[in-house]
Design a protein around this motif. Structure first.
Motif, PDB file in Angstrom:
ATOM      1  N   ARG A  17      -9.390  -8.233   9.646  1.00  7.62           N
ATOM      2  CA  ARG A  17     -10.088  -7.233  10.479  1.00  7.62           C
ATOM      3  C   ARG A  17     -10.010  -5.846  10.210  1.00  7.62           C
ATOM      4  O   ARG A  17      -8.914  -5.432   9.369  1.00  7.62           O
ATOM      5  N   THR A  18     -10.762  -5.026  10.372  1.00  3.79           N
ATOM      6  CA  THR A  18     -10.744  -3.309  10.146  1.00  3.79           C
ATOM      7  C   THR A  18     -10.035  -2.896  11.242  1.00  3.79           C
ATOM      8  O   THR A  18     -10.870  -2.533  12.222  1.00  3.79           O
ATOM      9  N   PRO A  19      -8.663  -2.245  11.106  1.00  7.88           N
ATOM     10  CA  PRO A  19      -8.185  -1.529  12.269  1.00  7.88           C
ATOM     11  C   PRO A  19      -8.958  -0.321  12.573  1.00  7.88           C
ATOM     12  O   PRO A  19      -9.153   0.310  11.634  1.00  7.88           O
ATOM     13  N   ARG A  20      -9.037   0.006  13.951  1.00  8.83           N
ATOM     14  CA  ARG A  20      -9.699   1.435  14.151  1.00  8.83           C
ATOM     15  C   ARG A  20      -8.773   2.420  14.378  1.00  8.83           C
ATOM     16  O   ARG A  20      -9.014   3.744  13.989  1.00  8.83           O
ATOM     17  N   SER A  21      -7.425   2.155  14.962  1.00  9.45           N
ATOM     18  CA  SER A  21      -6.840   3.233  14.992  1.00  9.45           C
ATOM     19  C   SER A  21      -5.644   3.472  13.979  1.00  9.45           C
ATOM     20  O   SER A  21      -5.455   2.579  13.489  1.00  9.45           O
ATOM     21  N   PRO A  22      -5.195   4.518  13.912  1.00  6.48           N
ATOM     22  CA  PRO A  22      -3.905   4.513  12.821  1.00  6.48           C
ATOM     23  C   PRO A  22      -2.868   3.876  13.077  1.00  6.48           C
ATOM     24  O   PRO A  22      -2.104   3.185  12.380  1.00  6.48           O
ATOM     25  N   GLU A  23      -2.434   3.666  14.428  1.00 11.49           N
ATOM     26  CA  GLU A  23      -1.344   2.743  14.589  1.00 11.49           C
ATOM     27  C   GLU A  23      -1.700   1.355  14.300  1.00 11.49           C
ATOM     28  O   GLU A  23      -0.735   0.541  13.665  1.00 11.49           O
ATOM     29  N   ALA A  24      -3.073   0.797  14.438  1.00 15.42           N
ATOM     30  CA  ALA A  24      -3.339  -0.399  14.098  1.00 15.42           C
ATOM     31  C   ALA A  24      -3.127  -0.669  12.692  1.00 15.42           C
ATOM     32  O   ALA A  24      -2.953  -1.769  12.148  1.00 15.42           O
ATOM     33  N   ARG A  25      -3.882   0.300  11.813  1.00 14.18           N
ATOM     34  CA  ARG A  25      -3.800   0.565  10.595  1.00 14.18           C
ATOM     35  C   ARG A  25      -2.467   0.369   9.866  1.00 14.18           C
ATOM     36  O   ARG A  25      -1.986  -0.352   9.021  1.00 14.18           O
ATOM     37  N   GLN A  26      -1.377   1.092  10.640  1.00 17.14           N
ATOM     38  CA  GLN A  26      -0.255   1.021  10.098  1.00 17.14           C
ATOM     39  C   GLN A  26       0.445  -0.475  10.176  1.00 17.14           C
ATOM     40  O   GLN A  26       1.219  -0.841   9.385  1.00 17.14           O
ATOM     41  N   ARG A  27       0.305  -1.061  11.485  1.00 14.72           N
ATOM     42  CA  ARG A  27       0.785  -2.244  11.810  1.00 14.72           C
ATOM     43  C   ARG A  27       0.154  -3.240  10.730  1.00 14.72           C
ATOM     44  O   ARG A  27       0.948  -4.149  10.461  1.00 14.72           O
ATOM     45  N   GLN A  28      -1.042  -3.287  10.315  1.00 13.90           N
ATOM     46  CA  GLN A  28      -1.750  -4.313   9.375  1.00 13.90           C
ATOM     47  C   GLN A  28      -0.875  -3.916   8.087  1.00 13.90           C
ATOM     48  O   GLN A  28      -0.577  -5.109   7.437  1.00 13.90           O
ATOM     49  N   GLN A  29      -0.594  -2.666   7.560  1.00 18.55           N
ATOM     50  CA  GLN A  29       0.122  -2.551   6.487  1.00 18.55           C
ATOM     51  C   GLN A  29       1.477  -2.978   6.608  1.00 18.55           C
ATOM     52  O   GLN A  29       2.209  -3.702   5.548  1.00 18.55           O
ATOM     53  N   ASP A  30       2.293  -3.076   7.676  1.00 17.60           N
ATOM     54  CA  ASP A  30       3.596  -3.311   7.974  1.00 17.60           C
ATOM     55  C   ASP A  30       3.664  -5.127   7.778  1.00 17.60           C
ATOM     56  O   ASP A  30       4.501  -5.462   7.167  1.00 17.60           O
ATOM     57  N   ILE A  31       2.585  -5.581   8.436  1.00 17.21           N
ATOM     58  CA  ILE A  31       2.404  -7.173   8.275  1.00 17.21           C
ATOM     59  C   ILE A  31       2.258  -7.390   6.749  1.00 17.21           C
ATOM     60  O   ILE A  31       2.996  -8.495   6.399  1.00 17.21           O
ATOM     61  N   LEU A  32       1.311  -6.848   6.025  1.00 18.60           N
ATOM     62  CA  LEU A  32       1.180  -7.340   4.561  1.00 18.60           C
ATOM     63  C   LEU A  32       2.764  -6.886   3.639  1.00 18.60           C
ATOM     64  O   LEU A  32       2.929  -7.691   3.112  1.00 18.60           O
ATOM     65  N   ALA A  33       3.299  -6.053   3.833  1.00 15.85           N
ATOM     66  CA  ALA A  33       4.764  -5.677   3.462  1.00 15.85           C
ATOM     67  C   ALA A  33       5.685  -6.844   3.635  1.00 15.85           C
ATOM     68  O   ALA A  33       6.272  -7.306   2.834  1.00 15.85           O
ATOM     69  N   ILE A  34       5.634  -7.049   5.053  1.00 16.43           N
ATOM     70  CA  ILE A  34       6.623  -8.237   5.204  1.00 16.43           C
ATOM     71  C   ILE A  34       6.244  -9.546   4.721  1.00 16.43           C
ATOM     72  O   ILE A  34       6.983 -10.417   4.098  1.00 16.43           O
ATOM     73  N   ALA A  35       4.938 -10.007   4.525  1.00 14.99           N
ATOM     74  CA  ALA A  35       4.330 -11.112   4.189  1.00 14.99           C
ATOM     75  C   ALA A  35       4.482 -11.106   2.589  1.00 14.99           C
ATOM     76  O   ALA A  35       5.005 -12.051   2.146  1.00 14.99           O
ATOM     77  N   MET A  36       4.381  -9.867   1.918  1.00 12.05           N
ATOM     78  CA  MET A  36       4.453  -9.868   0.396  1.00 12.05           C
ATOM     79  C   MET A  36       6.170 -10.198   0.306  1.00 12.05           C
ATOM     80  O   MET A  36       6.394 -11.163  -0.724  1.00 12.05           O
ATOM     81  N   ASP A  37       6.916  -9.605   1.064  1.00 10.72           N
ATOM     82  CA  ASP A  37       8.519 -10.023   0.743  1.00 10.72           C
ATOM     83  C   ASP A  37       8.740 -11.339   1.013  1.00 10.72           C
ATOM     84  O   ASP A  37       9.636 -11.997   0.295  1.00 10.72           O
ATOM     85  N   THR A  38       8.076 -11.995   2.172  1.00 12.61           N
ATOM     86  CA  THR A  38       8.647 -13.442   2.470  1.00 12.61           C
ATOM     87  C   THR A  38       7.796 -14.327   1.588  1.00 12.61           C
ATOM     88  O   THR A  38       8.568 -15.435   1.106  1.00 12.61           O
ATOM     89  N   PHE A  39       6.632 -14.205   1.282  1.00 15.20           N
ATOM     90  CA  PHE A  39       5.989 -14.933   0.145  1.00 15.20           C
ATOM     91  C   PHE A  39       6.763 -15.049  -1.096  1.00 15.20           C
ATOM     92  O   PHE A  39       7.086 -15.906  -1.682  1.00 15.20           O
ATOM     93  N   ALA A  40       7.297 -13.967  -1.397  1.00 15.32           N
ATOM     94  CA  ALA A  40       8.105 -13.593  -2.889  1.00 15.32           C
ATOM     95  C   ALA A  40       9.372 -14.333  -2.768  1.00 15.32           C
ATOM     96  O   ALA A  40       9.697 -15.046  -3.763  1.00 15.32           O
ATOM     97  N   ALA A  41      10.265 -14.392  -1.394  1.00 20.09           N
ATOM     98  CA  ALA A  41      11.339 -15.031  -1.345  1.00 20.09           C
ATOM     99  C   ALA A  41      11.460 -16.699  -1.270  1.00 20.09           C
ATOM    100  O   ALA A  41      12.132 -17.194  -1.642  1.00 20.09           O
ATOM    101  N   ARG A  42      10.333 -17.086  -0.569  1.00 19.71           N
ATOM    102  CA  ARG A  42      10.002 -18.502  -0.144  1.00 19.71           C
ATOM    103  C   ARG A  42       9.107 -19.281  -0.546  1.00 19.71           C
ATOM    104  O   ARG A  42       9.027 -20.296  -0.434  1.00 19.71           O
ATOM    105  N   GLY A  43       8.043 -18.399  -1.205  1.00 21.46           N
ATOM    106  CA  GLY A  43       6.606 -19.193  -1.612  1.00 21.46           C
ATOM    107  C   GLY A  43       5.985 -19.398  -0.447  1.00 21.46           C
ATOM    108  O   GLY A  43       6.360 -19.039   0.719  1.00 21.46           O
ATOM    109  N   TYR A  44       4.495 -19.667  -0.848  1.00 23.37           N
ATOM    110  CA  TYR A  44       3.385 -19.861   0.343  1.00 23.37           C
ATOM    111  C   TYR A  44       3.717 -20.828   1.235  1.00 23.37           C
ATOM    112  O   TYR A  44       3.909 -20.808   2.592  1.00 23.37           O
TER     113      TYR A  44
END
Length: 220
Positions: A17-44
């Protein structure tokens, strides 16, 4: 090999989804950063949406609001990784010998971004399993990278048509060495110099493919 970007087909209808507010866009980036770290550590397969959601401070439904599915979250993480490489590569891809030197520079840079290297190593190996959602991504990436490296070798060595096929074999060897070095480096970083080993292999293959251009000078 976590190196430069390879052109990818456009995404299908399923996309974040395309977030509309700056807060939602930041939250989406936070999810990506955490997911990147989690997938790297544990695999998909071993990483769960519940774990990612808990680390980012959301419910699973909250994560799915942004990314619709765990598979889409994975592809979004991989595309973010590619986007970072595109930004570092610059507006134009180097050609010939310049591209081969770029591979060595990439190996040097990768020694400073362990998380990205681990993400690539874990997911590329895991993608060979049945129905893995990143399988097409890595197959396309290897196809594109193989073509880029082979073209660079042909250009640098000025290979005639009857010897052009050998560039493909050499490209496979360079990619295999770089990927293998990343695994060794992750396990024993103080024992592996990825840039030096990549440089040695590229230099040796250039001398093999075009000894008249890259071989040792003739005696006398």
């Amino acid at each position: 090999m976590s190196n430069q970007s390879v052109s990818r087909p456009a995404r299908g209808p399923a996309q974040p989804r395309t977030p509309r507010s700056p807060e939602a866009r930041q939250r989406q980036q936070d999810i990506l950063a955490i997911a990147m770290d989690t997938f790297a550590a544990r695999g998909y397969n071993n990483a769960s949406l519940a774990e990612i959601a808990e680390r980012v401070g959301l419910t699973q439904a909250g994560v799915l609001h942004y990314f619709r599915s765990k598979a889409l979250l994975l592809t979004s993480v991989l595309e973010l990784r590619d986007q970072r490489d595109i930004e570092q590569l610059g507006p134009e891809r180097p050609q010939g010998l310049g591209f081969l030197r770029h591979l060595v520079d990439t190996a040097l840079r990768n020694a400073e971004r362990e998380g990205i290297v681990r993400l690539y190593a874990v997911l590329s190996a895991e993608s060979v399993t049945d129905d893995h959602p990143a399988q097409d991504y890595f197959r396309d990436r290897y196809d594109g990278l193989r073509a880029f490296v082979a073209d660079a070798l042909r250009e640098a060595c000025e290979l005639p048509a009857d010897r052009a096929e050998s560039a493909g074999d050499a490209a496979n060897a360079i990619i295999a060495v770089m990927d293998g070095l990343q695994v060794q480096w992750l396990l024993a970083p103080d024992s592996v110099d990825m840039a030096a080993s990549t440089d040695l292999v590229v230099t040796s293959l250039l001398a093999t493919l075009a000894p008249e251009r890259f071989g040792p000078p003739a005696a006398g």
